[in-house]
Structure formats: C-alpha cells, structure tokens
Design a protein around this motif. Structure first.
Motif, PDB file in Angstrom:
ATOM      1  N   MET A  60      -1.746  13.732  -3.441  1.00 30.27           N
ATOM      2  CA  MET A  60      -2.336  13.559  -4.674  1.00 30.27           C
ATOM      3  C   MET A  60      -3.756  14.462  -4.832  1.00 30.27           C
ATOM      4  O   MET A  60      -3.858  15.186  -5.871  1.00 30.27           O
ATOM      5  CB  MET A  60      -2.809  12.121  -4.800  1.00 30.27           C
ATOM      6  CG  MET A  60      -3.468  11.602  -6.266  1.00 30.27           C
ATOM      7  SD  MET A  60      -4.172   9.835  -6.152  1.00 30.27           S
ATOM      8  CE  MET A  60      -5.415   9.685  -5.100  1.00 30.27           C
ATOM      9  N   PHE A  61      -4.687  14.258  -3.982  1.00 32.60           N
ATOM     10  CA  PHE A  61      -5.808  15.037  -3.913  1.00 32.60           C
ATOM     11  C   PHE A  61      -5.604  16.585  -3.871  1.00 32.60           C
ATOM     12  O   PHE A  61      -6.278  17.431  -4.433  1.00 32.60           O
ATOM     13  CB  PHE A  61      -6.913  14.662  -3.121  1.00 32.60           C
ATOM     14  CG  PHE A  61      -7.693  13.351  -3.308  1.00 32.60           C
ATOM     15  CD1 PHE A  61      -8.312  13.305  -4.474  1.00 32.60           C
ATOM     16  CD2 PHE A  61      -7.561  12.402  -2.466  1.00 32.60           C
ATOM     17  CE1 PHE A  61      -8.932  12.148  -4.877  1.00 32.60           C
ATOM     18  CE2 PHE A  61      -8.208  11.136  -2.878  1.00 32.60           C
ATOM     19  CZ  PHE A  61      -8.753  10.939  -4.018  1.00 32.60           C
ATOM     20  N   TRP A  69      -1.760   4.871  -7.212  1.00 27.65           N
ATOM     21  CA  TRP A  69      -2.556   4.614  -6.056  1.00 27.65           C
ATOM     22  C   TRP A  69      -2.807   3.131  -5.900  1.00 27.65           C
ATOM     23  O   TRP A  69      -3.685   2.567  -6.959  1.00 27.65           O
ATOM     24  CB  TRP A  69      -3.482   5.414  -6.054  1.00 27.65           C
ATOM     25  CG  TRP A  69      -4.599   5.587  -5.015  1.00 27.65           C
ATOM     26  CD1 TRP A  69      -4.170   5.234  -3.555  1.00 27.65           C
ATOM     27  CD2 TRP A  69      -5.798   6.004  -4.759  1.00 27.65           C
ATOM     28  NE1 TRP A  69      -5.177   5.655  -2.785  1.00 27.65           N
ATOM     29  CE2 TRP A  69      -6.326   6.030  -3.479  1.00 27.65           C
ATOM     30  CE3 TRP A  69      -6.901   6.655  -5.667  1.00 27.65           C
ATOM     31  CZ2 TRP A  69      -7.712   6.208  -3.068  1.00 27.65           C
ATOM     32  CZ3 TRP A  69      -7.987   6.903  -5.321  1.00 27.65           C
ATOM     33  CH2 TRP A  69      -8.472   6.785  -3.984  1.00 27.65           C
ATOM     34  N   ARG A  70      -2.647   2.668  -4.684  1.00 25.77           N
ATOM     35  CA  ARG A  70      -3.205   1.444  -4.282  1.00 25.77           C
ATOM     36  C   ARG A  70      -3.881   1.286  -3.391  1.00 25.77           C
ATOM     37  O   ARG A  70      -3.917   2.010  -2.313  1.00 25.77           O
ATOM     38  CB  ARG A  70      -1.950   0.335  -3.934  1.00 25.77           C
ATOM     39  CG  ARG A  70      -1.200   0.148  -5.437  1.00 25.77           C
ATOM     40  CD  ARG A  70       0.077  -0.749  -5.252  1.00 25.77           C
ATOM     41  NE  ARG A  70       0.865  -0.439  -6.301  1.00 25.77           N
ATOM     42  CZ  ARG A  70       2.188  -0.029  -6.042  1.00 25.77           C
ATOM     43  NH1 ARG A  70       2.461   0.612  -4.957  1.00 25.77           N
ATOM     44  NH2 ARG A  70       2.845   0.272  -7.230  1.00 25.77           N
ATOM     45  N   GLY A  85      -1.419  15.553  -9.944  1.00 25.59           N
ATOM     46  CA  GLY A  85      -2.342  14.525  -9.300  1.00 25.59           C
ATOM     47  C   GLY A  85      -2.902  13.605 -10.032  1.00 25.59           C
ATOM     48  O   GLY A  85      -3.138  12.520  -9.415  1.00 25.59           O
ATOM     49  N   PRO A 107       0.842  -1.314  -0.100  1.00 21.35           N
ATOM     50  CA  PRO A 107       0.037   0.036  -0.044  1.00 21.35           C
ATOM     51  C   PRO A 107       0.928   1.148   0.034  1.00 21.35           C
ATOM     52  O   PRO A 107       2.095   1.263   0.142  1.00 21.35           O
ATOM     53  CB  PRO A 107      -0.659  -0.091   1.205  1.00 21.35           C
ATOM     54  CG  PRO A 107       0.154  -1.259   2.174  1.00 21.35           C
ATOM     55  CD  PRO A 107       0.729  -1.913   1.296  1.00 21.35           C
ATOM     56  N   ASN A 108       0.127   2.260  -0.381  1.00 20.68           N
ATOM     57  CA  ASN A 108       0.983   3.436  -0.614  1.00 20.68           C
ATOM     58  C   ASN A 108       1.320   4.059   0.736  1.00 20.68           C
ATOM     59  O   ASN A 108       0.546   3.822   1.851  1.00 20.68           O
ATOM     60  CB  ASN A 108       0.146   4.572  -1.367  1.00 20.68           C
ATOM     61  CG  ASN A 108       0.127   4.365  -2.647  1.00 20.68           C
ATOM     62  OD1 ASN A 108      -0.917   3.777  -3.158  1.00 20.68           O
ATOM     63  ND2 ASN A 108       1.324   4.452  -3.592  1.00 20.68           N
ATOM     64  N   TRP A 137       0.842   9.675   3.399  1.00 22.48           N
ATOM     65  CA  TRP A 137       0.658  11.032   2.892  1.00 22.48           C
ATOM     66  C   TRP A 137       0.346  11.018   1.367  1.00 22.48           C
ATOM     67  O   TRP A 137       0.187  12.082   0.818  1.00 22.48           O
ATOM     68  CB  TRP A 137       2.353  11.653   2.814  1.00 22.48           C
ATOM     69  CG  TRP A 137       3.289  10.738   2.331  1.00 22.48           C
ATOM     70  CD1 TRP A 137       4.018  10.010   2.997  1.00 22.48           C
ATOM     71  CD2 TRP A 137       3.713  10.674   1.077  1.00 22.48           C
ATOM     72  NE1 TRP A 137       4.888   9.254   2.134  1.00 22.48           N
ATOM     73  CE2 TRP A 137       4.861   9.924   0.981  1.00 22.48           C
ATOM     74  CE3 TRP A 137       3.271  11.474  -0.204  1.00 22.48           C
ATOM     75  CZ2 TRP A 137       5.393   9.541  -0.191  1.00 22.48           C
ATOM     76  CZ3 TRP A 137       4.015  11.187  -1.303  1.00 22.48           C
ATOM     77  CH2 TRP A 137       4.963  10.450  -1.357  1.00 22.48           C
ATOM     78  N   PHE A 138       0.411  10.048   0.846  1.00 23.18           N
ATOM     79  CA  PHE A 138       0.226   9.775  -0.760  1.00 23.18           C
ATOM     80  C   PHE A 138      -1.287  10.331  -1.243  1.00 23.18           C
ATOM     81  O   PHE A 138      -1.301  10.941  -2.018  1.00 23.18           O
ATOM     82  CB  PHE A 138       0.369   8.443  -1.392  1.00 23.18           C
ATOM     83  CG  PHE A 138       0.531   8.239  -2.566  1.00 23.18           C
ATOM     84  CD1 PHE A 138       1.697   8.480  -3.297  1.00 23.18           C
ATOM     85  CD2 PHE A 138      -0.525   8.149  -3.646  1.00 23.18           C
ATOM     86  CE1 PHE A 138       1.827   8.276  -4.908  1.00 23.18           C
ATOM     87  CE2 PHE A 138      -0.525   8.017  -4.884  1.00 23.18           C
ATOM     88  CZ  PHE A 138       0.644   8.226  -5.681  1.00 23.18           C
ATOM     89  N   LYS A 139      -2.394   9.980  -0.593  1.00 25.91           N
ATOM     90  CA  LYS A 139      -3.559  10.179  -1.040  1.00 25.91           C
ATOM     91  C   LYS A 139      -3.838  11.674  -0.597  1.00 25.91           C
ATOM     92  O   LYS A 139      -4.415  12.395  -1.816  1.00 25.91           O
ATOM     93  CB  LYS A 139      -4.423   9.394  -0.467  1.00 25.91           C
ATOM     94  CG  LYS A 139      -6.036   9.729  -0.927  1.00 25.91           C
ATOM     95  CD  LYS A 139      -6.919   8.570  -0.543  1.00 25.91           C
ATOM     96  CE  LYS A 139      -6.845   7.805   0.953  1.00 25.91           C
ATOM     97  NZ  LYS A 139      -7.951   7.167   1.254  1.00 25.91           N
ATOM     98  N   PRO A 140      -3.630  12.215   0.261  1.00 24.51           N
ATOM     99  CA  PRO A 140      -3.751  13.757   0.337  1.00 24.51           C
ATOM    100  C   PRO A 140      -2.721  14.564  -0.281  1.00 24.51           C
ATOM    101  O   PRO A 140      -3.529  15.686  -1.013  1.00 24.51           O
ATOM    102  CB  PRO A 140      -3.271  14.017   1.819  1.00 24.51           C
ATOM    103  CG  PRO A 140      -3.426  12.771   2.554  1.00 24.51           C
ATOM    104  CD  PRO A 140      -2.905  11.562   1.505  1.00 24.51           C
ATOM    105  N   THR A 179      -2.354   9.357  -9.527  1.00 22.19           N
ATOM    106  CA  THR A 179      -3.624   8.311  -9.397  1.00 22.19           C
ATOM    107  C   THR A 179      -3.359   6.955 -10.055  1.00 22.19           C
ATOM    108  O   THR A 179      -3.691   5.959  -9.624  1.00 22.19           O
ATOM    109  CB  THR A 179      -5.037   8.678  -9.828  1.00 22.19           C
ATOM    110  OG1 THR A 179      -4.683   9.011 -11.481  1.00 22.19           O
ATOM    111  CG2 THR A 179      -5.482   9.911  -9.304  1.00 22.19           C
TER     112      THR A 179
END
Length: 89
Positions: free
Chosen positions: A40-41, A88-89, A81, A31-32, A35-38, A85
């Motif tokens: 990215m968005f 993203w996992r 961003g 898994p990422n 911090w990766f998802k925030p 994606t």
C-alpha cells in the motif's frame, strides 16, 4: 405449560442465530496479511516519485513520449495505494 416451553426454545434458537451471525462478521475483521501495508505505502511512494521525477527532469523521464500523461500515471499509481487504505485493518 407447553407454550412456555416453545417460547424458550424460540429464544434459544434466536440466540444461536445471533451468535452464528456474529462469528461470520468477525471473520471479515481479520487483520491484513503482512505484505499489505508495504505494498500500500509502496504504491503511494512510487506514484509520488513518478510525479517528482517527471517535474525534476522537465519531462525527460520516466517516459518522455507520454509527456504530461506521466502526471496522470503517477496519480493513478498513488490512487491505487489510497484505495488500499480503505481495506487496511
């Protein structure tokens, strides 16, 4: 008889190789980080806000000297961003 023994060791060796390769593949599916998802968005939202601010301010903001290049900058930031994606996992 010796030939049968060689075949069984061959099968065992191939099985171990497959198991090793499966373990190597599973490490790429980790898994990422948190911090990766925030981030990215965040890139997508900052790019969108950059474009919205440019249109609402009629070109006075964010950087007036760049004029219409502000649109390209906003899309570039958002594009970073969108590229994230794909990982993203």
């Amino acid at each position: 008889m010796a030939r049968d023994k060689d075949t069984s060791t061959d099968v065992a060796r191939r099985t171990r190789e497959v198991q090793r390769s499966n373990r190597d593949d599973s490490s790429s599916n980790n898994p990422n980080p948190v911090w990766f998802k925030p981030v990215m968005f965040g890139f997508m939202l900052v790019g969108l806000l950059w474009i919205i601010v440019f249109y609402v301010s009629q070109g006075q903001f964010p950087i007036p000297d760049l004029a219409s290049w502000n649109i390209l900058i906003g899309f570039g930031i958002a594009f970073i961003g969108f590229i994230m994606t794909t990982r993203w996992r």
